[in-house]
Design a protein around this motif. Structure first.
Motif, PDB file in Angstrom:
ATOM      1  N   ILE A 159       0.857  -1.186   0.000  1.00 54.00           N
ATOM      2  CA  ILE A 159       0.000   0.000   0.000  1.00 54.00           C
ATOM      3  C   ILE A 159       0.890   1.232   0.000  1.00 54.00           C
ATOM      4  CG2 ILE A 159      -1.667   1.366   1.313  1.00 54.00           C
ATOM      5  CD1 ILE A 159      -2.867  -1.206   2.359  1.00 54.00           C
ATOM      6  N   MET A 160       0.630   2.128  -0.950  1.00 50.01           N
ATOM      7  CA  MET A 160       1.414   3.358  -1.044  1.00 50.01           C
ATOM      8  C   MET A 160       0.503   4.575  -1.044  1.00 50.01           C
ATOM      9  SD  MET A 160       4.606   2.862  -3.650  1.00 50.01           S
ATOM     10  CE  MET A 160       6.058   1.911  -3.143  1.00 50.01           C
ATOM     11  N   LEU A 161       0.986   5.640  -0.461  1.00 56.77           N
ATOM     12  CA  LEU A 161       0.330   6.936  -0.536  1.00 56.77           C
ATOM     13  C   LEU A 161       0.629   7.514  -1.912  1.00 56.77           C
ATOM     14  CD1 LEU A 161      -1.156   9.266   0.971  1.00 56.77           C
ATOM     15  CD2 LEU A 161       1.103  10.028   1.760  1.00 56.77           C
ATOM     16  N   ILE A 162      -0.408   7.955  -2.618  1.00 54.08           N
ATOM     17  CA  ILE A 162      -0.211   8.434  -3.987  1.00 54.08           C
ATOM     18  C   ILE A 162      -0.742   9.861  -4.134  1.00 54.08           C
ATOM     19  CG2 ILE A 162      -0.310   6.097  -4.920  1.00 54.08           C
ATOM     20  CD1 ILE A 162      -3.151   6.697  -5.910  1.00 54.08           C
ATOM     21  N   ASP A 163      -0.588  10.393  -5.340  1.00 54.48           N
ATOM     22  CA  ASP A 163      -1.088  11.712  -5.691  1.00 54.48           C
ATOM     23  C   ASP A 163      -0.392  12.784  -4.843  1.00 54.48           C
ATOM     24  OD1 ASP A 163      -3.003  12.973  -7.568  1.00 54.48           O
ATOM     25  OD2 ASP A 163      -3.959  13.724  -5.753  1.00 54.48           O
ATOM     26  N   GLU A 164      -1.080  13.903  -4.613  1.00 55.61           N
ATOM     27  CA  GLU A 164      -0.504  14.999  -3.834  1.00 55.61           C
ATOM     28  C   GLU A 164      -1.055  14.949  -2.408  1.00 55.61           C
ATOM     29  OE1 GLU A 164      -1.943  18.567  -5.702  1.00 55.61           O
ATOM     30  OE2 GLU A 164      -3.886  18.427  -4.722  1.00 55.61           O
ATOM     31  N   ILE A 165      -0.328  15.553  -1.479  1.00 65.00           N
ATOM     32  CA  ILE A 165      -0.862  15.698  -0.124  1.00 65.00           C
ATOM     33  C   ILE A 165      -0.512  17.073   0.424  1.00 65.00           C
ATOM     34  CG2 ILE A 165      -0.658  13.225   0.318  1.00 65.00           C
ATOM     35  CD1 ILE A 165       1.642  13.905   2.293  1.00 65.00           C
ATOM     36  N   HIS A 166      -1.402  17.578   1.275  1.00 65.48           N
ATOM     37  CA  HIS A 166      -1.205  18.815   2.038  1.00 65.48           C
ATOM     38  C   HIS A 166      -1.023  20.055   1.169  1.00 65.48           C
ATOM     39  CE1 HIS A 166       0.327  16.088   5.549  1.00 65.48           C
ATOM     40  NE2 HIS A 166      -0.990  16.042   5.399  1.00 65.48           N
ATOM     41  N   THR A 167      -1.532  20.017  -0.065  1.00 64.65           N
ATOM     42  CA  THR A 167      -1.468  21.196  -0.927  1.00 64.65           C
ATOM     43  C   THR A 167      -2.748  22.013  -0.764  1.00 64.65           C
ATOM     44  OG1 THR A 167      -2.590  20.294  -2.876  1.00 64.65           O
ATOM     45  CG2 THR A 167      -0.234  19.766  -2.612  1.00 64.65           C
ATOM     46  N   PRO A 168      -2.758  23.266  -1.254  1.00 69.76           N
ATOM     47  CA  PRO A 168      -3.989  24.057  -1.182  1.00 69.76           C
ATOM     48  C   PRO A 168      -5.112  23.521  -2.055  1.00 69.76           C
ATOM     49  CG  PRO A 168      -2.287  25.225  -2.409  1.00 69.76           C
ATOM     50  CD  PRO A 168      -1.629  24.054  -1.764  1.00 69.76           C
ATOM     51  N   ASP A 169      -4.810  22.625  -2.999  1.00 66.82           N
ATOM     52  CA  ASP A 169      -5.864  22.002  -3.793  1.00 66.82           C
ATOM     53  C   ASP A 169      -6.513  20.839  -3.056  1.00 66.82           C
ATOM     54  OD1 ASP A 169      -5.415  23.756  -5.855  1.00 66.82           O
ATOM     55  OD2 ASP A 169      -5.277  22.208  -7.394  1.00 66.82           O
ATOM     56  N   SER A 170      -5.760  20.190  -2.170  1.00 71.15           N
ATOM     57  CA  SER A 170      -6.282  18.997  -1.495  1.00 71.15           C
ATOM     58  C   SER A 170      -6.574  19.242  -0.016  1.00 71.15           C
ATOM     59  CB  SER A 170      -5.274  17.845  -1.611  1.00 71.15           C
ATOM     60  OG  SER A 170      -4.076  18.158  -0.921  1.00 71.15           O
ATOM     61  N   SER A 171      -6.259  20.441   0.468  1.00 72.22           N
ATOM     62  CA  SER A 171      -6.344  20.717   1.905  1.00 72.22           C
ATOM     63  C   SER A 171      -6.887  22.122   2.146  1.00 72.22           C
ATOM     64  CB  SER A 171      -4.957  20.608   2.558  1.00 72.22           C
ATOM     65  OG  SER A 171      -4.288  19.427   2.171  1.00 72.22           O
ATOM     66  N   ARG A 172      -7.339  22.315   3.360  1.00 73.95           N
ATOM     67  CA  ARG A 172      -7.798  23.636   3.790  1.00 73.95           C
ATOM     68  C   ARG A 172      -7.032  24.009   5.061  1.00 73.95           C
ATOM     69  NH1 ARG A 172     -12.943  24.728   2.501  1.00 73.95           N
ATOM     70  NH2 ARG A 172     -13.324  22.484   2.661  1.00 73.95           N
ATOM     71  N   TYR A 173      -6.559  25.232   5.119  1.00 70.11           N
ATOM     72  CA  TYR A 173      -5.821  25.715   6.282  1.00 70.11           C
ATOM     73  C   TYR A 173      -6.442  27.003   6.813  1.00 70.11           C
ATOM     74  CZ  TYR A 173      -2.000  22.632   4.729  1.00 70.11           C
ATOM     75  OH  TYR A 173      -1.245  21.554   4.346  1.00 70.11           O
ATOM     76  N   PHE A 174      -6.477  27.131   8.152  1.00 69.96           N
ATOM     77  CA  PHE A 174      -6.785  28.393   8.803  1.00 69.96           C
ATOM     78  C   PHE A 174      -5.500  28.946   9.416  1.00 69.96           C
ATOM     79  CE2 PHE A 174     -11.270  26.737  10.086  1.00 69.96           C
ATOM     80  CZ  PHE A 174     -11.761  27.061   8.840  1.00 69.96           C
ATOM     81  N   TYR A 175      -5.464  30.255   9.588  1.00 70.85           N
ATOM     82  CA  TYR A 175      -4.396  30.851  10.387  1.00 70.85           C
ATOM     83  C   TYR A 175      -4.663  30.557  11.854  1.00 70.85           C
ATOM     84  CZ  TYR A 175      -2.254  33.475   6.570  1.00 70.85           C
ATOM     85  OH  TYR A 175      -1.593  33.817   5.419  1.00 70.85           O
ATOM     86  N   LEU A 176      -3.647  30.052  12.545  1.00 73.25           N
ATOM     87  CA  LEU A 176      -3.791  29.720  13.960  1.00 73.25           C
ATOM     88  C   LEU A 176      -3.983  30.976  14.800  1.00 73.25           C
ATOM     89  CD1 LEU A 176      -3.694  27.646  16.259  1.00 73.25           C
ATOM     90  CD2 LEU A 176      -1.194  27.797  16.197  1.00 73.25           C
ATOM     91  N   GLU A 177      -3.189  32.011  14.525  1.00 74.13           N
ATOM     92  CA  GLU A 177      -3.291  33.252  15.295  1.00 74.13           C
ATOM     93  C   GLU A 177      -4.654  33.903  15.047  1.00 74.13           C
ATOM     94  OE1 GLU A 177      -0.917  37.499  15.988  1.00 74.13           O
ATOM     95  OE2 GLU A 177      -0.260  36.099  14.443  1.00 74.13           O
ATOM     96  N   GLY A 178      -5.391  34.140  16.103  1.00 71.99           N
ATOM     97  CA  GLY A 178      -6.689  34.794  16.003  1.00 71.99           C
ATOM     98  C   GLY A 178      -7.841  33.855  15.694  1.00 71.99           C
ATOM     99  N   TYR A 179      -7.562  32.546  15.554  1.00 73.36           N
ATOM    100  CA  TYR A 179      -8.644  31.614  15.215  1.00 73.36           C
ATOM    101  C   TYR A 179      -9.758  31.658  16.257  1.00 73.36           C
ATOM    102  CZ  TYR A 179     -11.348  27.321  15.315  1.00 73.36           C
ATOM    103  OH  TYR A 179     -12.400  26.436  15.400  1.00 73.36           O
ATOM    104  N   GLN A 180      -9.402  31.495  17.535  1.00 74.45           N
ATOM    105  CA  GLN A 180     -10.424  31.404  18.563  1.00 74.45           C
ATOM    106  C   GLN A 180     -11.197  32.709  18.706  1.00 74.45           C
ATOM    107  OE1 GLN A 180     -11.178  28.356  20.045  1.00 74.45           O
ATOM    108  NE2 GLN A 180     -13.021  29.583  20.420  1.00 74.45           N
ATOM    109  N   GLU A 181     -10.483  33.829  18.600  1.00 78.78           N
ATOM    110  CA  GLU A 181     -11.155  35.129  18.693  1.00 78.78           C
ATOM    111  C   GLU A 181     -12.181  35.285  17.572  1.00 78.78           C
ATOM    112  OE1 GLU A 181      -7.994  34.574  18.937  1.00 78.78           O
ATOM    113  OE2 GLU A 181      -7.264  35.509  20.798  1.00 78.78           O
ATOM    114  N   ARG A 182     -11.802  34.882  16.368  1.00 81.82           N
ATOM    115  CA  ARG A 182     -12.744  34.991  15.252  1.00 81.82           C
ATOM    116  C   ARG A 182     -13.953  34.082  15.460  1.00 81.82           C
ATOM    117  NH1 ARG A 182      -7.778  35.904  12.594  1.00 81.82           N
ATOM    118  NH2 ARG A 182      -7.364  33.683  12.296  1.00 81.82           N
ATOM    119  N   GLN A 183     -13.722  32.861  15.991  1.00 79.29           N
ATOM    120  CA  GLN A 183     -14.837  31.969  16.275  1.00 79.29           C
ATOM    121  C   GLN A 183     -15.764  32.561  17.324  1.00 79.29           C
ATOM    122  OE1 GLN A 183     -14.922  30.028  13.538  1.00 79.29           O
ATOM    123  NE2 GLN A 183     -15.836  28.485  14.888  1.00 79.29           N
ATOM    124  N   ASP A 184     -15.180  33.086  18.385  1.00 78.52           N
ATOM    125  CA  ASP A 184     -15.988  33.642  19.485  1.00 78.52           C
ATOM    126  C   ASP A 184     -16.841  34.820  19.022  1.00 78.52           C
ATOM    127  OD1 ASP A 184     -14.845  31.774  21.144  1.00 78.52           O
ATOM    128  OD2 ASP A 184     -13.387  33.153  22.036  1.00 78.52           O
TER     129      ASP A 184
END
Length: 313
Positions: free
Chosen positions: A209-234
């Motif tokens: 079993i092998m991991l294929i294709d791309e990983i952790h790219t902006p096409d396959s993943s979503r990222y938030f900025y950690l700084e200010g995350y909780q404040e924005r949620q609140d």
């Protein structure tokens, strides 16, 4: 604007070719070369114009991420002889994509907002807001669509009932998916990012079993900025994010969601520059390195030469 929309090489010893939504794949027996073009897709539709630097960014992030997770599961990548090219093993892909979500965002949020409390057979808790974390990451698989088709949500039970993957192999895919997401989360946190959700694809190479294709790219993943995350949620504010979701949101605002009869809105130079800059921002934030955009002069010749070098020609 200079970009690489497609390639049309014919190599000595070539045994096949496949044009994906974003990548052009050249097969050479049990090896292959994947060229990350600058094409961009959204809602499973390939948009009519390409995004400068996007292919280079995807290829370099994916190759770095594959190297950073190779201790968890073997992967298909052998080397990256060109900024847009990865050379590796040809694998027989399993017909499912392992989507894993740590937060209620994107497609999961749209389903939740519509009143659904089960996604791919997984029960979702009541009372969540958009971009809230799940109590623990959930796996919401999709089918691996053929060219021109849409990926479809599917449950673990349906995967096993349809015999798409054996139960023993699926359990291993789930384990790998959780381990990869945990590693991706740690790598993102080091760069001040939150890995919100992503997908992993797997295949078989010589019974491994092998991991294929791309990983952790902006096409396959979503990222938030950690700084200010909780404040924005609140405060009920939108999260500052780095992913392809902003492209989907722009398309939605222009009345396009890939549905029959809908027209892709005009992609002006301003839109292309905006999208390219966002991709460059994610690259530099994710890697901690300044992007050096490749030279588009004679780019096809450079790509061709890099692949010929792997064929020892």
């Amino acid at each position: 604007m200079k970009s690489l929309y497609a390639t049309s090489f014919v190599f000595p010893g070539q045994t096949g070719f496949y044009k994906g939504k974003v990548r052009d794949v050249y097969f050479f027996g049990n090896r292959m070369a994947i060229i990350a073009t600058d094409r961009i897709s959204a809602f499973d539709v390939v948009l009519p114009k390409a995004i400068p630097c996007k292919g280079q960014i995807l290829n370099q992030i994916a190759f770095q991420s594959l190297e950073a997770t190779s201790d968890i599961v073997p992967n298909w990548a052998i080397s990256s002889p060109d900024p847009n090219v990865t050379w590796g093993y040809q694998c027989e892909a399993y017909p499912v994509e392992m989507v894993i979500r740590g937060y209620l965002a994107g497609h999961a949020w749209r389903e939740y907002q519509a009143g659904k409390r089960t996604l791919c057979g997984v029960s979702l808790p009541e009372g969540l807001k958009e971009n809230d974390p799940f109590p623990r990451p959930i796996i919401t698989p999709t089918t691996k669509a053929t060219q021109g088709a849409h990926d479809m949500d599917i449950s673990k039970e349906e995967i096993l009932d349809q015999g798409l993957v054996s139960e023993a192999k699926y359990e291993r895919l789930e384990t790998y998916t959780h381990q990869l997401f945990e590693r991706g989360t740690l790598l993102a946190k080091k760069q001040g990012l939150i890995l919100v959700d992503t997908k992993y694809e797997f295949g078989k190479h010589e019974d491994t079993i092998m991991l294929i294709d791309e990983i952790h790219t902006p096409d396959s993943s979503r990222y938030f900025y950690l700084e200010g995350y909780q404040e924005r949620q609140d405060q009920g504010q939108p999260q500052k994010q780095l992913s392809k979701e902003f492209v989907r949101q722009w398309l939605i605002s222009e009345g396009f969601q890939g549905k029959e009869g809908q027209q892709v809105p005009e992609m002006t130079d301003e839109i292309l520059i905006m999208i390219s800059e966002r991709y460059q921002e994610l690259y530099e934030k994710f890697t901690g390195e300044k992007l050096i955009p490749r030279d588009y002069v004679l780019i096809e010749e450079a790509i061709k030469t890099s692949i010929l070098s792997k064929l020892n020609i």
